[in-house]
Design a protein around this motif. Sequence first.
Motif, PDB file in Angstrom:
ATOM      1  N   ARG A  11       0.861  -1.019   0.278  1.00  0.00           N
ATOM      2  CA  ARG A  11      -0.005  -0.181   0.059  1.00  0.00           C
ATOM      3  C   ARG A  11       0.939   1.228   0.123  1.00  0.00           C
ATOM      4  O   ARG A  11       0.783   2.003  -0.881  1.00  0.00           O
ATOM      5  CB  ARG A  11      -1.039  -0.057   1.271  1.00  0.00           C
ATOM      6  CG  ARG A  11      -1.782   1.444   1.574  1.00  0.00           C
ATOM      7  CD  ARG A  11      -2.445   1.848   0.275  1.00  0.00           C
ATOM      8  NE  ARG A  11      -2.805   3.002   0.094  1.00  0.00           N
ATOM      9  CZ  ARG A  11      -4.268   3.485   0.272  1.00  0.00           C
ATOM     10  NH1 ARG A  11      -5.250   2.736   0.655  1.00  0.00           N
ATOM     11  NH2 ARG A  11      -4.356   4.858   0.181  1.00  0.00           N
ATOM     12  N   ILE A  12       1.868   1.136   0.766  1.00  0.00           N
ATOM     13  CA  ILE A  12       2.780   2.484   0.976  1.00  0.00           C
ATOM     14  C   ILE A  12       3.374   2.687  -0.383  1.00  0.00           C
ATOM     15  O   ILE A  12       3.807   3.712  -0.950  1.00  0.00           O
ATOM     16  CB  ILE A  12       3.661   2.254   2.076  1.00  0.00           C
ATOM     17  CG1 ILE A  12       2.708   2.503   3.354  1.00  0.00           C
ATOM     18  CG2 ILE A  12       4.900   3.337   1.895  1.00  0.00           C
ATOM     19  CD1 ILE A  12       3.614   1.884   4.662  1.00  0.00           C
ATOM     20  N   LEU A  13       4.060   1.629  -0.989  1.00  0.00           N
ATOM     21  CA  LEU A  13       4.901   1.522  -2.296  1.00  0.00           C
ATOM     22  C   LEU A  13       3.908   2.166  -3.308  1.00  0.00           C
ATOM     23  O   LEU A  13       4.372   3.147  -4.266  1.00  0.00           O
ATOM     24  CB  LEU A  13       5.389   0.278  -2.760  1.00  0.00           C
ATOM     25  CG  LEU A  13       6.587  -0.206  -1.591  1.00  0.00           C
ATOM     26  CD1 LEU A  13       6.967  -1.687  -2.119  1.00  0.00           C
ATOM     27  CD2 LEU A  13       7.768   0.610  -1.795  1.00  0.00           C
ATOM     28  N   ALA A  32       9.317  -3.446  -9.070  1.00  0.00           N
ATOM     29  CA  ALA A  32       9.594  -4.875  -9.423  1.00  0.00           C
ATOM     30  C   ALA A  32      10.396  -5.608  -8.335  1.00  0.00           C
ATOM     31  O   ALA A  32      10.373  -6.635  -8.177  1.00  0.00           O
ATOM     32  CB  ALA A  32       9.900  -4.931 -10.930  1.00  0.00           C
ATOM     33  N   GLN A  33      11.473  -4.591  -8.207  1.00  0.00           N
ATOM     34  CA  GLN A  33      12.354  -5.218  -7.239  1.00  0.00           C
ATOM     35  C   GLN A  33      11.887  -5.499  -5.861  1.00  0.00           C
ATOM     36  O   GLN A  33      12.353  -6.634  -5.172  1.00  0.00           O
ATOM     37  CB  GLN A  33      13.687  -4.372  -7.224  1.00  0.00           C
ATOM     38  CG  GLN A  33      14.470  -4.340  -8.416  1.00  0.00           C
ATOM     39  CD  GLN A  33      15.527  -2.929  -8.266  1.00  0.00           C
ATOM     40  OE1 GLN A  33      15.775  -2.411  -7.075  1.00  0.00           O
ATOM     41  NE2 GLN A  33      16.222  -2.783  -9.385  1.00  0.00           N
ATOM     42  N   MET A  34      11.189  -4.644  -5.272  1.00  0.00           N
ATOM     43  CA  MET A  34      10.383  -4.848  -4.077  1.00  0.00           C
ATOM     44  C   MET A  34       9.476  -5.797  -4.115  1.00  0.00           C
ATOM     45  O   MET A  34       9.418  -6.541  -3.053  1.00  0.00           O
ATOM     46  CB  MET A  34       9.591  -3.262  -3.678  1.00  0.00           C
ATOM     47  CG  MET A  34      10.936  -2.282  -3.592  1.00  0.00           C
ATOM     48  SD  MET A  34      11.985  -2.208  -2.127  1.00  0.00           S
ATOM     49  CE  MET A  34      10.768  -1.547  -1.207  1.00  0.00           C
ATOM     50  N   LYS A  37      11.615  -9.202  -3.587  1.00  0.00           N
ATOM     51  CA  LYS A  37      12.011  -8.988  -2.279  1.00  0.00           C
ATOM     52  C   LYS A  37      11.178  -9.445  -1.172  1.00  0.00           C
ATOM     53  O   LYS A  37      11.256 -10.112  -0.386  1.00  0.00           O
ATOM     54  CB  LYS A  37      12.722  -7.465  -2.046  1.00  0.00           C
ATOM     55  CG  LYS A  37      13.361  -7.481  -0.563  1.00  0.00           C
ATOM     56  CD  LYS A  37      14.050  -5.985  -0.445  1.00  0.00           C
ATOM     57  CE  LYS A  37      14.788  -5.927   0.864  1.00  0.00           C
ATOM     58  NZ  LYS A  37      15.368  -4.870   1.140  1.00  0.00           N
ATOM     59  N   TYR A  38      10.054  -8.670  -1.428  1.00  0.00           N
ATOM     60  CA  TYR A  38       8.819  -8.687  -0.105  1.00  0.00           C
ATOM     61  C   TYR A  38       7.950  -9.882  -0.518  1.00  0.00           C
ATOM     62  O   TYR A  38       6.893 -10.022   0.127  1.00  0.00           O
ATOM     63  CB  TYR A  38       8.213  -7.543  -0.254  1.00  0.00           C
ATOM     64  CG  TYR A  38       9.171  -6.558   0.669  1.00  0.00           C
ATOM     65  CD1 TYR A  38       9.414  -6.771   2.237  1.00  0.00           C
ATOM     66  CD2 TYR A  38       9.708  -5.323   0.183  1.00  0.00           C
ATOM     67  CE1 TYR A  38      10.463  -5.679   2.655  1.00  0.00           C
ATOM     68  CE2 TYR A  38      10.583  -4.483   0.853  1.00  0.00           C
ATOM     69  CZ  TYR A  38      11.113  -4.787   2.071  1.00  0.00           C
ATOM     70  OH  TYR A  38      11.782  -3.928   2.758  1.00  0.00           O
ATOM     71  N   ASN A  39       8.069 -10.725  -1.704  1.00  0.00           N
ATOM     72  CA  ASN A  39       7.201 -11.712  -2.340  1.00  0.00           C
ATOM     73  C   ASN A  39       5.743 -11.134  -2.214  1.00  0.00           C
ATOM     74  O   ASN A  39       4.795 -11.660  -1.434  1.00  0.00           O
ATOM     75  CB  ASN A  39       7.307 -12.822  -1.136  1.00  0.00           C
ATOM     76  CG  ASN A  39       6.461 -14.150  -1.580  1.00  0.00           C
ATOM     77  OD1 ASN A  39       6.559 -14.218  -2.973  1.00  0.00           O
ATOM     78  ND2 ASN A  39       6.286 -14.786  -0.792  1.00  0.00           N
ATOM     79  N   ILE A  40       5.549 -10.090  -2.870  1.00  0.00           N
ATOM     80  CA  ILE A  40       4.178  -9.240  -3.060  1.00  0.00           C
ATOM     81  C   ILE A  40       3.687 -10.080  -4.393  1.00  0.00           C
ATOM     82  O   ILE A  40       4.185  -9.972  -5.462  1.00  0.00           O
ATOM     83  CB  ILE A  40       4.599  -7.947  -3.374  1.00  0.00           C
ATOM     84  CG1 ILE A  40       4.976  -7.318  -2.157  1.00  0.00           C
ATOM     85  CG2 ILE A  40       3.183  -7.297  -3.760  1.00  0.00           C
ATOM     86  CD1 ILE A  40       5.660  -5.971  -2.232  1.00  0.00           C
TER      87      ILE A  40
END
Length: 131
Positions: A11-13, A32-34, A37-40
Amino acid sequence: MTQTERISITRILTDLIKADNIIDVGEMEMYAQMKSKYNITKEIERKASETSLSEALKTLSQSDARVREKFLRECEEMTVSDGFCATQEAILMMALKRCLSQQTVNVDEVFSIHYPEISIDDNQVIYVECS
């Protein structure tokens, strides 16, 4: 990391990406990297769209201090990924820092209001002090 924390991060991103009404390549590459990294997942993105910024910040304010500080640095990087930090991004970063930094966590809070219910200029911050 819990699913609720991932939802909050998402949500914040997405708010940071949309803050200045310009979605640039650098922001999307970093997102895309995040995501990786956070398995979204798509399901987390869907749930994030149903979560208020206020809820997301409350959730993350209870996360481990190292997670919060690392995430704040990543958000700062995202705001300047295009070489410029727009006013709207800077205002949102100010709120993120106040709600998630070790020195001010659980001191400051962000309240979310559904946009059609209130009209506020893009470059304004409402400050309400409780006595």
